[in-house]
Design an enzyme around this catalytic site. Structure first.
Site, PDB file in Angstrom:
ATOM      1  N   GLU A  61      -2.712  22.369  -4.204  1.00 24.16           N
ATOM      2  CA  GLU A  61      -1.307  22.031  -4.392  1.00 24.16           C
ATOM      3  C   GLU A  61      -1.225  21.357  -5.765  1.00 24.16           C
ATOM      4  O   GLU A  61      -1.962  20.395  -5.998  1.00 24.16           O
ATOM      5  CB  GLU A  61      -0.932  21.024  -3.305  1.00 24.16           C
ATOM      6  CG  GLU A  61       0.449  21.124  -2.779  1.00 24.16           C
ATOM      7  CD  GLU A  61       0.668  20.072  -1.703  1.00 24.16           C
ATOM      8  OE1 GLU A  61       1.715  19.434  -1.751  1.00 24.16           O
ATOM      9  OE2 GLU A  61      -0.214  19.893  -0.836  1.00 24.16           O
ATOM     10  N   ARG A 296     -14.927  18.192   5.082  1.00 22.04           N
ATOM     11  CA  ARG A 296     -14.551  17.770   3.742  1.00 22.04           C
ATOM     12  C   ARG A 296     -15.598  16.813   3.199  1.00 22.04           C
ATOM     13  O   ARG A 296     -16.380  16.221   3.955  1.00 22.04           O
ATOM     14  CB  ARG A 296     -13.176  17.115   3.732  1.00 22.04           C
ATOM     15  CG  ARG A 296     -13.052  15.875   4.589  1.00 22.04           C
ATOM     16  CD  ARG A 296     -11.638  15.348   4.634  1.00 22.04           C
ATOM     17  NE  ARG A 296     -11.243  14.713   3.399  1.00 22.04           N
ATOM     18  CZ  ARG A 296     -10.260  15.165   2.613  1.00 22.04           C
ATOM     19  NH1 ARG A 296      -9.568  16.216   2.939  1.00 22.04           N
ATOM     20  NH2 ARG A 296      -9.955  14.534   1.495  1.00 22.04           N
ATOM     21  N   LYS A 306      -5.700  12.658  -3.510  1.00 20.98           N
ATOM     22  CA  LYS A 306      -4.888  12.667  -4.724  1.00 20.98           C
ATOM     23  C   LYS A 306      -3.855  11.552  -4.697  1.00 20.98           C
ATOM     24  O   LYS A 306      -3.591  10.919  -5.714  1.00 20.98           O
ATOM     25  CB  LYS A 306      -4.157  14.010  -4.835  1.00 20.98           C
ATOM     26  CG  LYS A 306      -4.960  15.099  -5.500  1.00 20.98           C
ATOM     27  CD  LYS A 306      -4.094  16.345  -5.662  1.00 20.98           C
ATOM     28  CE  LYS A 306      -4.568  17.462  -4.780  1.00 20.98           C
ATOM     29  NZ  LYS A 306      -3.575  18.391  -4.317  1.00 20.98           N
TER      30      LYS A 306
HETATM   31  P1  ATP Z   1      -5.592  15.575  -1.331  1.00 20.52           P
HETATM   32  O1  ATP Z   1      -5.425  14.882  -0.021  1.00 20.52           O
HETATM   33  O2  ATP Z   1      -6.518  14.883  -2.252  1.00 20.52           O
HETATM   34  O3  ATP Z   1      -4.283  15.962  -1.960  1.00 20.52           O
HETATM   35  P2  ATP Z   1      -5.651  18.183  -0.340  1.00 20.52           P
HETATM   36  O4  ATP Z   1      -6.587  18.798   0.628  1.00 20.52           O
HETATM   37  O5  ATP Z   1      -4.291  17.926   0.143  1.00 20.52           O
HETATM   38  O6  ATP Z   1      -6.332  16.920  -0.943  1.00 20.52           O
HETATM   39  P3  ATP Z   1      -5.138  20.496  -1.879  1.00 20.52           P
HETATM   40  O7  ATP Z   1      -4.707  20.602  -3.276  1.00 20.52           O
HETATM   41  O8  ATP Z   1      -4.220  20.949  -0.822  1.00 20.52           O
HETATM   42  O9  ATP Z   1      -5.555  19.008  -1.667  1.00 20.52           O
HETATM   43  O10 ATP Z   1      -6.584  21.152  -1.672  1.00 20.52           O
HETATM   44  C1  ATP Z   1      -7.051  22.328  -2.263  1.00 20.52           C
HETATM   45  C2  ATP Z   1      -8.341  22.697  -1.581  1.00 20.52           C
HETATM   46  O11 ATP Z   1      -9.318  21.694  -1.784  1.00 20.52           O
HETATM   47  C3  ATP Z   1      -8.155  22.842  -0.088  1.00 20.52           C
HETATM   48  O12 ATP Z   1      -8.628  24.111   0.298  1.00 20.52           O
HETATM   49  C4  ATP Z   1      -8.959  21.742   0.512  1.00 20.52           C
HETATM   50  O13 ATP Z   1      -9.598  22.195   1.664  1.00 20.52           O
HETATM   51  C5  ATP Z   1      -9.963  21.395  -0.583  1.00 20.52           C
HETATM   52  N1  ATP Z   1     -10.303  19.972  -0.543  1.00 20.52           N
HETATM   53  C6  ATP Z   1      -9.502  18.924  -0.775  1.00 20.52           C
HETATM   54  N2  ATP Z   1     -10.156  17.758  -0.590  1.00 20.52           N
HETATM   55  C7  ATP Z   1     -11.423  18.085  -0.242  1.00 20.52           C
HETATM   56  C8  ATP Z   1     -12.599  17.333   0.080  1.00 20.52           C
HETATM   57  N3  ATP Z   1     -12.609  15.995   0.078  1.00 20.52           N
HETATM   58  N4  ATP Z   1     -13.723  18.016   0.395  1.00 20.52           N
HETATM   59  C9  ATP Z   1     -13.732  19.358   0.371  1.00 20.52           C
HETATM   60  N5  ATP Z   1     -12.674  20.124   0.086  1.00 20.52           N
HETATM   61  C10 ATP Z   1     -11.525  19.509  -0.211  1.00 20.52           C
HETATM   62 MG    MG Z   2      -2.399  18.161  -0.046  1.00 23.44          MG
END
Ligand code: ATP
Ligand code: MG
Length: 593
Positions: A61, A296, A306
């Site tokens: 995102e 994760r 984020k």
């Molecule tokens: P955040 O909570 O930091 O915004 P998110 O999962 O909402 O993380 P996205 O931009 O939606 O962030 O994630 C893009 C990809 O990165 C997703 O497929 C997610 O599974 C992966 N991802 C995000 N955080 C992790 C993590 N800590 N470990 C492994 N993969 C991750």
């Molecule tokens: Mg997210």
């Protein structure tokens, strides 16, 4: 750059590799066609057999900078695609009409490329944005309504919550659930046409209000929200829910293996339900994508969210997203991490199906193991005190400087030598002198002999202190004919060797000594506010002296400062005339209990 792991490097197997290998052996996706771009069933049916054996995707995102957790996901998805003759798409998941920032989009593209991966494959540019699929998502919603699989619900949010039930209590059907498809279609179009206020109605999938999986109790798939979208402008006042949008994005892109984190496990039944319905209706190609979940990354002393990282930036707890203490990819890069180190880290931690914490030292270890074989060596004095060789003028000649040299890298003779000079005055670490040596201290104290590394053996004679008792100068005598690399070098045995730089030719530099951002391994354990666990000593800035070979270092170059660890010239602030080095990590893990 070349990804560290190539086909020759044996990979540790994991459950995802086994699934892909099984699908390849069983030819699960062998008959798939690819229309050359994302699209519906007809589009792909008119295409060629897909040259990519598997298709994966990384779907961030664009609402912040990527962090080390995303790096794990990038290495995983792009790495699997590379290893199995497939491709990996970069897809911006921008279905949520929040203010999208091109700053974030650009930084995400940068991060993926810097890590060593590319979304250009087989002459295709597999860079997509989910909002381009809004038209299809809408069409799919109308199809679901017509097929009796979706209905417009006009209960209040509160009623909907109450009727959902809970883990022990089944849900209750909405009074709107029995509307006819024609009535639902008309109402849904009114939603689309802006006839209903925000929140007045939602489109729900019609599945099973008694399902033990709460996600299957008629989940909402479209909501009304008057919000401007960066890509589609004001075209839409209804937007798809993430759980509806994501499977469709995967299906249009002909993704074979849709890998996500464990929190989506309970969504998998809906993922399959939705794609089964759309495949039945002939809207998407078959076989449709399958979702697989992995744990994760949780890294000790680090936050991987984020939103929370944004808080650190917005509250100015750090200097920005690229502060070298941040676990963002831009931060790690500025800190001195290499793509190879991050790839190795991702390979070492592997993928599992259960949540756990990875120790921060694993990340640092990967860095040391990739930098040690290649980083040029240099001497630097971080906490300088002057050492005066009181007999220099007699034994070496007044004003004379003597040439010294050292290998750029002890195991890479081709890198050649670095040259520097020793003279009457040199800088040494203030901790290398003790008036009264503790047991086991082999460095400078009155009467003790040590070697100045790559230089001569000297004997300490004393030191000068200021009124407060602080040592301001150390004195020693040079023992002639003991220089390293000369026949006499072994004539005097010493137990200590100390690093130094010459006062005459050293370069002054700002050195930023970074440490962990949090004092607690789990900065949020027991409901603690992570801001209360910020490490007050996560940055100290010192004025150091470094050897003259570093005068020509350009921004982003990495070195091993002998005895001190790994350092990188700062990407932002290092410039001609201003030397700035960041400490990446020490020589060993200093946080081991
Ligand atoms: P955040 O909570 O930091 O915004 P998110 O999962 O909402 O993380 P996205 O931009 O939606 O962030 O994630 C893009 C990809 O990165 C997703 O497929 C997610 O599974 C992966 N991802 C995000 N955080 C992790 C993590 N800590 N470990 C492994 N993969 C991750
Ligand atoms: Mg997210």
């Amino acid at each position: 750059m070349t990804p560290l792991a190539d086909k020759e490097t044996p990979k540790t197997s994991n459950f995802l590799r086994q699934i892909i290998e099984h699908d390849l052996n069983a030819a699960t996706y062998a008959g798939r066609k690819w229309g050359g771009s994302p699209g519906d069933a007809a589009h792909h049916a008119a295409g060629q057999p897909d040259p990519a054996k598997v298709r994966l995707r990384f779907p961030p995102e664009p609402n912040g900078y990527l962090h080390i957790g995303h790096a794990k996901s990038i290495c995983l998805n792009f790495g699997l695609a590379r290893d199995y003759g497939g491709v990996c798409h970069l897809r911006f998941d921008d279905t949520n009409p929040e203010k999208e920032d091109t700053e974030y989009v650009d930084s995400i593209k940068d991060a993926v490329q810097w890590l060593g991966f590319d979304w250009h494959n087989n002459g295709e540019n597999n860079l997509f944005q989910a909002s381009d699929y809004f038209d299809f998502m809408y069409r799919a919603a109308e199809y679901l309504i017509e097929a009796g699989h979706a209905y417009v619900d006009e209960q209040t949010a509160e009623q909907m919550r109450l009727n959902r039930g809970d883990f022990v209590k089944p849900g209750t059907n909405s009074p709107f659930r029995t509307r006819s498809p024609a009535e639902n279609l008309a109402r849904f179009r009114e939603m689309r046409d802006g006839k209903l206020p925000d929140g007045a109605a939602v489109l729900r999938a019609k599945i099973d209000m008694a399902s033990p999986n709460i996600n299957m109790r008629d989940p909402a798939i479209y909501r009304i929200r008057r919000a401007h979208h960066h890509n589609t402008g004001d075209k839409w006042c209804i937007y798809p829910m993430y759980t509806y949008a994501h499977p469709i994005e995967d299906a249009l892109e002909q993704i074979t293996h849709s890998i996500c984190t464990l929190e989506f496990e309970d969504q998998r039944p809906f993922y399959d339900w939705l794609l089964d319905r759309l495949a039945e209706g002939g809207l998407i190609a078959s076989p449709h994508p399958r979702q697989y979940e992995f744990a994760r990354l949780n890294l000790t002393y680090v936050l991987t969210s984020k939103r929370k990282l944004a808080q650190l930036v917005n509250e100015k707890r750090v200097s920005g997203w690229d502060d070298p203490r941040m676990p963002t990819i831009v931060g790690l890069r500025r800190r001195g991490y290499t793509p190879e180190a991050i790839q190795l880290f991702a390979e070492r931690i592997g993928v599992t199906k259960s949540d756990s914490w990875i120790d921060y030292s694993t990340l640092e270890g990967a860095l040391r193991d990739t930098l040690d074989p290649i980083a040029p060596r240099a001497m630097a004095v971080l906490d300088p005190v002057k050492l005066v060789l009181t007999n220099w003028d007699e034994v070496m000649g007044a004003g004379k400087l003597d040439d010294c040299s050292a290998p750029v890298h002890p195991h890479l003779p081709d890198l050649g030598k670095r040259n520097f000079k020793i003279g009457k005055e040199v800088w040494i670490e203030s901790t290398d002198y003790e008036e009264t040596p503790p047991k086991g201290f082999f460095r400078l104290f009155p009467g003790n002999k040590v070697r100045l590394k790559y230089g001569h053996v000297i004997e300490c004679t004393g030191a000068t202190k200021d009124a407060s008792g602080k040592v301001t100068e150390v004195q020693a005598t040079l023992i002639p004919d003991t220089k390293s690399g000369t026949p006499g070098s072994d004539s005097v045995k010493v137990k200590g060797v100390i690093t130094w730089v010459g006062v005459a030719d050293a370069v002054q530099a700002e050195v930023r000594l970074y440490d962990r951002l949090f004092t607690e391994a789990h900065p949020e354990a027991d409901g603690k506010d992570f801001l209360e666990n910020l490490n007050a000593n996560s940055l100290s800035v010192v004025t150091a002296y470094v050897e003259p070979s570093l005068a020509s270092a350009t921004a982003g170059q990495r070195f091993q400062f002998e005895r001190h660890g790994y350092f990188v010239t700062d990407l932002k602030d290092h410039a001609a005339g201003k030397a700035v080095f960041n400490r990446v990590t020490g020589m060993k893990d200093s946080w081991v209990k």
